[in-house]
Write a protein that holds these residues in place. Structure first.
Motif, PDB file in Angstrom:
ATOM      1  N   VAL A  17       0.841  -1.207   0.000  1.00  0.00           N
ATOM      2  CA  VAL A  17       0.000   0.000   0.000  1.00  0.00           C
ATOM      3  C   VAL A  17       0.874   1.254   0.000  1.00  0.00           C
ATOM      4  O   VAL A  17       0.649   2.194  -0.779  1.00  0.00           O
ATOM      5  CB  VAL A  17      -0.956   0.010   1.214  1.00  0.00           C
ATOM      6  CG1 VAL A  17      -1.656   1.351   1.350  1.00  0.00           C
ATOM      7  CG2 VAL A  17      -1.969  -1.114   1.090  1.00  0.00           C
ATOM      8  N   LEU A  18       1.882   1.278   0.859  1.00  0.00           N
ATOM      9  CA  LEU A  18       2.752   2.463   0.903  1.00  0.00           C
ATOM     10  C   LEU A  18       3.489   2.647  -0.417  1.00  0.00           C
ATOM     11  O   LEU A  18       3.635   3.765  -0.913  1.00  0.00           O
ATOM     12  CB  LEU A  18       3.716   2.360   2.087  1.00  0.00           C
ATOM     13  CG  LEU A  18       3.026   2.696   3.411  1.00  0.00           C
ATOM     14  CD1 LEU A  18       3.743   2.078   4.593  1.00  0.00           C
ATOM     15  CD2 LEU A  18       2.920   4.217   3.588  1.00  0.00           C
ATOM     16  N   ALA A  19       3.934   1.544  -1.010  1.00  0.00           N
ATOM     17  CA  ALA A  19       4.623   1.632  -2.303  1.00  0.00           C
ATOM     18  C   ALA A  19       3.690   2.272  -3.333  1.00  0.00           C
ATOM     19  O   ALA A  19       4.075   3.205  -4.058  1.00  0.00           O
ATOM     20  CB  ALA A  19       5.048   0.242  -2.768  1.00  0.00           C
ATOM     21  N   GLN A  20       2.477   1.802  -3.389  1.00  0.00           N
ATOM     22  CA  GLN A  20       1.520   2.313  -4.384  1.00  0.00           C
ATOM     23  C   GLN A  20       1.225   3.793  -4.138  1.00  0.00           C
ATOM     24  O   GLN A  20       1.179   4.604  -5.072  1.00  0.00           O
ATOM     25  CB  GLN A  20       0.238   1.463  -4.311  1.00  0.00           C
ATOM     26  CG  GLN A  20      -0.862   1.832  -5.274  1.00  0.00           C
ATOM     27  CD  GLN A  20      -1.808   2.881  -4.685  1.00  0.00           C
ATOM     28  OE1 GLN A  20      -1.901   3.029  -3.469  1.00  0.00           O
ATOM     29  NE2 GLN A  20      -2.488   3.613  -5.565  1.00  0.00           N
ATOM     30  N   GLN A  21       1.034   4.145  -2.869  1.00  0.00           N
ATOM     31  CA  GLN A  21       0.697   5.532  -2.558  1.00  0.00           C
ATOM     32  C   GLN A  21       1.834   6.479  -2.954  1.00  0.00           C
ATOM     33  O   GLN A  21       1.606   7.530  -3.554  1.00  0.00           O
ATOM     34  CB  GLN A  21       0.395   5.680  -1.064  1.00  0.00           C
ATOM     35  CG  GLN A  21      -0.876   4.965  -0.633  1.00  0.00           C
ATOM     36  CD  GLN A  21      -2.125   5.671  -1.145  1.00  0.00           C
ATOM     37  OE1 GLN A  21      -2.548   6.680  -0.623  1.00  0.00           O
ATOM     38  NE2 GLN A  21      -2.703   5.131  -2.196  1.00  0.00           N
ATOM     39  N   TYR A  22       3.061   6.107  -2.633  1.00  0.00           N
ATOM     40  CA  TYR A  22       4.191   6.975  -2.989  1.00  0.00           C
ATOM     41  C   TYR A  22       4.431   6.989  -4.493  1.00  0.00           C
ATOM     42  O   TYR A  22       4.776   8.028  -5.074  1.00  0.00           O
ATOM     43  CB  TYR A  22       5.451   6.562  -2.210  1.00  0.00           C
ATOM     44  CG  TYR A  22       5.453   7.199  -0.846  1.00  0.00           C
ATOM     45  CD1 TYR A  22       5.787   8.548  -0.688  1.00  0.00           C
ATOM     46  CD2 TYR A  22       5.052   6.487   0.276  1.00  0.00           C
ATOM     47  CE1 TYR A  22       5.738   9.157   0.558  1.00  0.00           C
ATOM     48  CE2 TYR A  22       4.998   7.091   1.522  1.00  0.00           C
ATOM     49  CZ  TYR A  22       5.340   8.425   1.652  1.00  0.00           C
ATOM     50  OH  TYR A  22       5.282   9.044   2.877  1.00  0.00           O
ATOM     51  N   ALA A  23       4.232   5.848  -5.145  1.00  0.00           N
ATOM     52  CA  ALA A  23       4.408   5.807  -6.604  1.00  0.00           C
ATOM     53  C   ALA A  23       3.442   6.772  -7.276  1.00  0.00           C
ATOM     54  O   ALA A  23       3.798   7.478  -8.224  1.00  0.00           O
ATOM     55  CB  ALA A  23       4.185   4.380  -7.110  1.00  0.00           C
TER      56      ALA A  23
END
Ligand code: UDP
Length: 379
Positions: A17-23
């Motif tokens: 989730v964090l990866a997707q949000q920052y991406a």
């Protein structure tokens, strides 16, 4: 040297989730995962019998949180699935959570209404206003007989501790029904991802700004990782600090030994999950995966779950002693700048899946002052 704006250790719910949000806000993200696959303990795959099975135990998604429900629906289609569990007690298969059928079968009664059930329960349970531990929580909910038959030994097998050695919250996870409701969860949304969890994670992590590096232990390459804006760690918190506060007492975790077998029959048991709360066997439950989503196959795959103290940590063990040790690590974690500890193992907390999604979304919102999760803009 590996360069990225955001480094994420672990490709489970929190990390993905964090990866997707920052991406989505334009950051370059590197996800480092020790295992040879993404999706953490949600990882599932099609097995040799053509059945979608979960490698690390059944994962049933349920939530009341609109934002989380919206988030997961942006990355997969879902189908409604109400989880049910049966428990093998005295040769009968009884509903868990306990309901009117459970009580009538164990005690040979003919309760038939919610009012009768409440009355019976009030006469048969032990009341604790503020249960101090798992035993009091269970006695308060179900009374001594069902505690003994359905909770005491199961808990010992699961945690290697009796309920009195655990926080009340562990046994409080299971509701008690005053009616015939056989659903394991009461949440508004109860569902499974069409195509499975691994596909859900592929979609979440599928942004071009995300690179996932599998089969890499962060601790082996730690020194090469520099120059990032933020690092999110989702592994066990004590390992991050090289177990420095665990010289006398270790933080405890429970692992599960999954013993899978093919049975040459269409169905092995009448429900996806059958719990074995008694002492007569040492596994806790048997999962028959083809029931999830009513999958069809000639043969069937069943998995027995043996909870153990060895192996990959899956569950933190919630009690006062572990909490004390965790608090020491938390002080160290809080003192680090630009390093964040997220998820079940890094927070040493028994989160459900939806809580893990929510915590990761909330953390992103706090750090980036963004009240809404970041999603791809419509083109
Ligand atoms: N539990 C039990 N008997 C059961 C099912 C659960 O005693 O048949 C207790 C046990 O201590 C377990 C806890 O309730 O750890 C929470 O159960 P849950 O199904 O939420 O566990 P999970 O699915 O997370 O393993």
């Amino acid at each position: 040297m590996r360069k990225a704006d955001i480094i994420i250790i672990g490709a489970g719910i929190s990390g993905a989730v964090l990866a997707q949000q920052y991406a989505e806000i334009g950051k370059k993200v590197l996800v480092i995962e020790k295992r040879n696959h993404i999706a953490g303990n949600c990882y599932d795959y099609m097995d040799g019998n053509g059945i979608l099975v979960s490698k690390y135990g059944a994962h049933l998604f349920h939530t009341n949180d609109e934002q989380v429900w919206d988030y997961v629906n942006r990355h997969s289609k879902w189908y409604h699935w109400e989880h049910k569990v049966l428990a093998k007690v005295d040769e009968s298969l009884l509903p868990i959570p306990v309901n009117i059928t459970t009580v009538n079968t164990i005690f040979g009664l003919t309760i038939s209404s919610e009012i009768e059930m409440k009355k019976w329960l009030d006469q048969n349970r032990e009341t604790y206003l503020n249960p101090a531990n798992g035993k009091e929580a269970a006695l308060n909910k179900v009374g001594a007989v069902r505690y003994e038959k359905m909770f005491r030994h199961y808990t010992k097998k699961q945690w290697d501790k009796y309920p009195e050695e655990l926080d009340a919250s562990v046994l409080d996870r299971i509701p008690v029904r005053m009616n015939y409701d056989v659903r394991y969860f009461s949440d508004t949304y109860q569902a499974l991802p069409v195509g499975g969890y691994t596909q859900l994670f592929e979609a979440i992590l599928g942004h071009p700004n995300i690179e996932v590096q599998l089969e890499t232990d962060f601790f082996d390459i730690k020194d090469e990782i520099t120059g990032y804006e933020k690092l999110f760690y989702t592994g066990p918190i004590d390992r991050f600090f090289e177990f420095k506060h665990s010289l006398e007492d270790k933080l405890e975790y429970r692992s599960i030994n999954f013993v899978s077998e093919t049975v040459d029959t269409e169905y092995f048991q009448e429900n996806s999950v059958v719990n074995y709360p008694g002492n007569e066997v040492d596994f806790t439950r048997i999962i028959e995966y083809k029931h999830f989503g009513n999958q069809k196959s000639e043969r069937t795959t069943v998995v027995k779950e043996y909870t153990t103290g060895e192996g990959d940590p899956y569950y933190p063990v919630p009690n006062a002693k572990n909490q004390q040790i965790y608090e020491k690590y938390k002080v160290d974690a809080d003192a680090l700048i630009d390093v964040y500890f997220v998820g079940r193992l890094a927070n040493y907390k028994y989160f459900n899946m939806d809580q893990a999604f929510k915590n990761a979304l909330d953390l992103f919102g706090i750090l980036e002052s963004s009240p809404e999760p970041a999603f791809k803009k419509a083109v």
